[in-house]
Design a protein around this motif. Structure first.
Motif, PDB file in Angstrom:
ATOM      1  N   ILE A 232       2.560  21.434  -8.356  1.00 50.88           N
ATOM      2  CA  ILE A 232       2.551  22.874  -8.075  1.00 50.88           C
ATOM      3  C   ILE A 232       2.236  23.659  -9.356  1.00 50.88           C
ATOM      4  O   ILE A 232       1.484  24.635  -9.340  1.00 50.88           O
ATOM      5  N   LEU A 233       2.764  23.186 -10.468  1.00 49.01           N
ATOM      6  CA  LEU A 233       2.487  23.842 -11.752  1.00 49.01           C
ATOM      7  C   LEU A 233       1.079  23.520 -12.263  1.00 49.01           C
ATOM      8  O   LEU A 233       0.629  24.094 -13.254  1.00 49.01           O
ATOM      9  N   GLY A 234       0.407  22.590 -11.614  1.00 49.82           N
ATOM     10  CA  GLY A 234      -0.931  22.195 -12.064  1.00 49.82           C
ATOM     11  C   GLY A 234      -0.882  21.241 -13.245  1.00 49.82           C
ATOM     12  O   GLY A 234      -1.849  21.110 -13.990  1.00 49.82           O
ATOM     13  N   ALA A 235       0.258  20.549 -13.439  1.00 48.49           N
ATOM     14  CA  ALA A 235       0.426  19.705 -14.626  1.00 48.49           C
ATOM     15  C   ALA A 235       0.463  18.212 -14.293  1.00 48.49           C
ATOM     16  O   ALA A 235       0.638  17.391 -15.182  1.00 48.49           O
ATOM     17  N   LEU A 236       0.281  17.848 -13.017  1.00 47.22           N
ATOM     18  CA  LEU A 236       0.374  16.427 -12.650  1.00 47.22           C
ATOM     19  C   LEU A 236      -0.862  15.666 -13.137  1.00 47.22           C
ATOM     20  O   LEU A 236      -1.978  16.158 -13.041  1.00 47.22           O
ATOM     21  N   ASN A 237      -0.633  14.469 -13.643  1.00 47.71           N
ATOM     22  CA  ASN A 237      -1.719  13.596 -14.090  1.00 47.71           C
ATOM     23  C   ASN A 237      -2.570  14.189 -15.203  1.00 47.71           C
ATOM     24  O   ASN A 237      -3.731  13.846 -15.358  1.00 47.71           O
ATOM     25  N   MET A 238      -2.018  15.133 -15.958  1.00 45.95           N
ATOM     26  CA  MET A 238      -2.750  15.652 -17.116  1.00 45.95           C
ATOM     27  C   MET A 238      -2.457  14.706 -18.278  1.00 45.95           C
ATOM     28  O   MET A 238      -1.309  14.429 -18.575  1.00 45.95           O
ATOM     29  N   GLU A 239      -3.497  14.231 -18.920  1.00 45.26           N
ATOM     30  CA  GLU A 239      -3.296  13.289 -20.024  1.00 45.26           C
ATOM     31  C   GLU A 239      -2.626  13.967 -21.221  1.00 45.26           C
ATOM     32  O   GLU A 239      -1.629  13.512 -21.729  1.00 45.26           O
ATOM     33  N   ALA A 240      -3.181  15.098 -21.633  1.00 46.09           N
ATOM     34  CA  ALA A 240      -2.601  15.810 -22.775  1.00 46.09           C
ATOM     35  C   ALA A 240      -2.048  17.155 -22.316  1.00 46.09           C
ATOM     36  O   ALA A 240      -2.786  17.979 -21.774  1.00 46.09           O
TER      37      ALA A 240
END
Ligand SMILES: O=c1ccn([C@@H]2O[C@H](COP(=O)(O)OP(=O)(O)O)[C@@H](O)[C@H]2O)c(=O)[nH]1
Ligand SMILES: [Ca+2]
Length: 406
Positions: A232-240
């Motif tokens: 929901i925050l748009g932070a899933l699976n972000m590498e950095a």
């Protein structure tokens, strides 16, 4: 030792205390390495004869936080934790049964999300601890569990504990498990149509207690409550993530904070300038849920057992009592989500994520699985004092595969 005695006295009248274990008493030790914590379940069973269904006499349960995946970058530190939990088993199982008592750890979504290399390093640490213990360590005793098993085994647990797997009239109930990183739905289809419309890998035949069950089950990785927060925050699976700030209308307007999950630190906050509240939050959450899950038509009107975070959040908002659990309708979660999201200042002290969590649960049930507003959910943490967890089903399966039981 004194703990053990106290525990037994809580469960058993002194004259049937299994410390004086009879020949037909045996034990099983199952570790649940979940994304948010690791738990040990030590079960005591009795089987009087092959014709009788296995009887469960009791359970010792303990949990520690954080989960295994939090040690991803320092696997050697994990050892203390598994040692500490295993010590409980040393105390609980009579020494003459140690060698016959299997110990197994199964990891769920937290480890599925890690790289293969990091996950294997963690599992190796646990395996070393097990190998040095006096218990029976079966082959493959430390592993990542397949998601479909997670759902099936929880279904077995609930239906065993509610008495639906014995006797003639079996009215099994479906189960909903909402973990930190994944979520499972499992039920026994009643309609031919469900078998036809389900994606092939959503149907699994499973043999248990001399019956074969063809179940509908699926584990959605990344749809657990905490993984959903990141999505929901748009932070899933972000590498950095590099100190980036993630904002949402589901959070208190002026909030800015940090949050650790799976060994990664995230910064998050409210929509300082923009909107907050249930409406914008629900739209945000829908992006993560809508069209992402299979919706079996037959479940719309049925009722389900729900536990884990469904239970925890219902307790947090006084929808149910912590000890008793209770029966809710899907729309109760929606009502509570509105109440919390539209009065965020008031609920802030409990958890800044309460609005987001309740809104996610509402959207997952309605738009994800396609439940009706009035679908009934039986919120349950324990049945007859035994935890509703996949670990009991897994222990039955283990004992069966080792030929310890029938
Ligand atoms: O024996 C247990 C183990 C977990 N949980 C609940 O399961 C959720 C956490 O899920 P978990 O850490 O197992 O994440 P997963 O790996 O399943 O995604 C929380 O609500 C816990 O309260 C529970 O109620 N009993
Ligand atoms: Ca779990």
């Amino acid at each position: 030792h004194s703990n053990r005695v106290m525990w037994f006295q809580d469960f058993f009248p002194p004259n049937m205390c299994p410390i004086n274990a009879k020949d037909d008493t045996f034990y099983g030790i199952m570790f649940d390495a979940g994304s948010t914590g690791t738990r040990i379940h030590i079960y005591t069973f009795v089987q009087k004869s092959p014709e009788n269904l296995l009887e469960l006499e009791g359970e010792i349960f303990e949990s520690v936080k954080p989960g295994l995946s939090a040690y991803a970058d320092q696997p050697e530190k994990e050892k203390n934790m598994s040692l500490r939990l295993l010590d409980m088993a040393i105390d609980a199982v009579p020494p003459h049964l140690w060698k016959k008592t299997p110990v197994v750890l199964k990891a769920t979504a937290g480890l599925r999300l890690l790289s293969e290399e990091k996950a294997q390093a963690l599992l190796l640490e646990v395996r070393e601890v097990f190998e040095e213990s006096p218990f029976l360590v079966p082959e493959d005793s430390v592993s990542i569990m397949d998601g479909s098993y997670e759902g099936i085994l929880a279904w077995i647990t609930v239906n065993f504990l509610t008495g639906q797997l014995s006797g003639q009239n079996q009215h099994t109930v479906g189960t909903l498990d909402l973990g930190g990183a994944s979520t499972q739905i499992t039920f026994l289809p009643q309609f031919e149509e469900t078998l036809k419309e389900a994606p092939g890998d959503f149907l699994t035949s499973f043999e248990m207690f001399n019956s074969t069950y063809k179940l509908y089950t699926h584990s959605y990785l990344g749809f657990g409550l905490k993984a959903a927060r990141l999505a929901i925050l748009g932070a899933l699976n972000m590498e950095a993530v590099d100190g980036q700030m993630f904002r949402s209308s589901c959070l208190p307007k002026h909030l800015e904070a940090e949050w650790h999950f799976g060994g990664v630190k995230y910064r998050y906050g409210g929509n300082k300038e923009g909107e907050t509240g249930f409406k914008p939050c629900y739209l945000e959450v829908l992006k993560v849920v809508k069209g992402k899950l299979h919706q079996p038509t037959e479940i719309r009107g049925s009722s389900f057992y729900a536990f884990s975070y469904y239970y925890d959040r219902a307790v947090d908002t006084n929808l149910i009592d912590y000890e008793q659990g209770g029966i809710l309708e899907v729309k109760d979660f929606e009502r509570k989500a509105k109440e919390v999201c539209d009065n965020m200042e008031r609920y802030n002290s409990a958890s800044p994520f309460l609005c987001m969590d309740l809104t996610y649960i509402t959207a997952l049930l309605k738009e994800g699985f396609g439940f009706r507003d009035n679908t009934l959910l039986q919120l349950t943490k324990k049945v007859n004092n035994i935890e509703t967890s996949w670990t009991l089903g897994a222990t039955f399966h283990l004992l069966q595969s080792l030929g310890i039981t029938y």
